[in-house]
Enzyme design. Structure first.
Site, PDB file in Angstrom:
ATOM      1  N   CYS A  78      23.546  41.280 -14.640  1.00 37.62           N
ATOM      2  CA  CYS A  78      22.607  39.445 -15.133  1.00 37.62           C
ATOM      3  C   CYS A  78      22.507  38.683 -13.991  1.00 37.62           C
ATOM      4  CB  CYS A  78      23.558  39.281 -16.049  1.00 37.62           C
ATOM      5  SG  CYS A  78      24.007  40.188 -17.601  1.00 37.62           S
ATOM      6  N   CYS A 116      27.952  30.632 -19.012  1.00 40.96           N
ATOM      7  CA  CYS A 116      28.803  32.021 -19.857  1.00 40.96           C
ATOM      8  C   CYS A 116      29.780  31.475 -21.086  1.00 40.96           C
ATOM      9  CB  CYS A 116      28.945  32.562 -18.864  1.00 40.96           C
ATOM     10  SG  CYS A 116      30.192  31.385 -17.806  1.00 40.96           S
ATOM     11  N   CYS A 152      30.388  38.209 -22.324  1.00 40.20           N
ATOM     12  CA  CYS A 152      30.995  36.612 -21.288  1.00 40.20           C
ATOM     13  C   CYS A 152      32.426  36.302 -21.246  1.00 40.20           C
ATOM     14  CB  CYS A 152      29.943  35.588 -20.640  1.00 40.20           C
ATOM     15  SG  CYS A 152      28.434  35.810 -19.845  1.00 40.20           S
ATOM     16  N   CYS A 193      27.580  38.220 -12.620  1.00 34.79           N
ATOM     17  CA  CYS A 193      27.337  40.080 -12.446  1.00 34.79           C
ATOM     18  C   CYS A 193      26.359  40.445 -12.246  1.00 34.79           C
ATOM     19  CB  CYS A 193      27.860  40.365 -13.854  1.00 34.79           C
ATOM     20  SG  CYS A 193      29.437  39.367 -14.307  1.00 34.79           S
TER      21      CYS A 193
END
Length: 244
Positions: free
Chosen positions: A210, A235, A119, A207
């Protein structure tokens, strides 16, 4: 008239705006600053874009492309661009940093050593570059998104995470006091575009590797970095959320 950051009394502004509607907070932020932009990725952010559109306020919009987003998210970004007739500044991570991480650790290292490094490269660094060019930014954070990390999100704050030197970056969170139900009531009422993944049980979307759909009665952040402790589900884009 644009505000001079050095003369802005953030605590007083926060006291003025804390009980105001998101539209009033957004309008005030856009009246105060010319060099300001909305950070766009999800349902909350497109609500802010819609509000600005209805206020007849031209606003800069940017979005982070990590290179690992769902196809549906890319389609959503382009749909928003066309729907509102706006330019969206797409930010990309540094290719050299991504290549080095992937060649050293593989494509899914975050499952083993946590998401912070990935991240940091794919999200935080591009955001830092962008924010260094702005006086203020607008986010779709809500207090109820994650009580452990966002429970004290103020409507306006000095962004200590991304301010540099004697330069204070101002951060507005107009939806701070809204709930997820408020956001979706607005989306349905005004037929605002949204990510089609929401129709498949995805609530908080990041994402692709994730993010997963959540089950009934699970908190929305449980679908993010599900292999990690609940207090770590950030993040780095919103490091510390304390009132200024």
């Amino acid at each position: 008239m644009a505000q001079t950051i050095a003369t802005l009394d953030i605590p007083s502004l926060a006291a003025e705006l804390t009980s105001q509607s998101p539209q009033k907070i957004l309008e005030r932020s856009l009246n105060l600053f010319d060099n300001i932009a909305i950070s766009f990725s999800g349902a909350e952010d497109v609500v802010l874009i819609d509000m600005a559109h209805r206020l007849n306020k031209a606003v800069k919009v940017f979005s982070l492309d990590t290179g690992r987003l769902h196809p549906e998210t890319y389609q959503f970004i382009d749909r928003v661009r066309k729907h509102y007739g706006i330019a969206i500044d797409i930010l990309f991570p540094d290719a050299t940093q991504v290549e080095e991480m992937v060649s050293t650790k593989g494509l899914f290292s975050f499952y083993e050593d946590g998401h912070n490094e990935c991240c940091g490269i794919r999200k935080v660094a591009p955001l830092r570059r962008k924010l260094s060019t702005l006086d203020a930014w607008i986010t779709g954070q809500r207090q109820d998104q994650n009580p452990a990390t966002r429970g004290k999100v103020p409507v306006v704050q000095a962004d200590t995470a991304f301010s540099a030197g004697d330069r204070t970056l101002v951060k507005f969170n107009p939806l701070s006091n809204w709930t997820s139900a408020d956001v979706w009531m607005y989306i349905r009422s005004y037929e605002v575009p949204y990510n089609s993944l929401h129709d498949r049980g995805f609530v908080s979307i990041g994402c692709e590797p994730c993010t997963r759909a959540t089950l009934p009665n699970q908190h929305e952040r449980e679908g993010r970095w599900w292999w990690e402790d609940a207090t770590k589900k950030e993040c780095g884009l919103h490091a510390i959320n304390q009132p200024s």
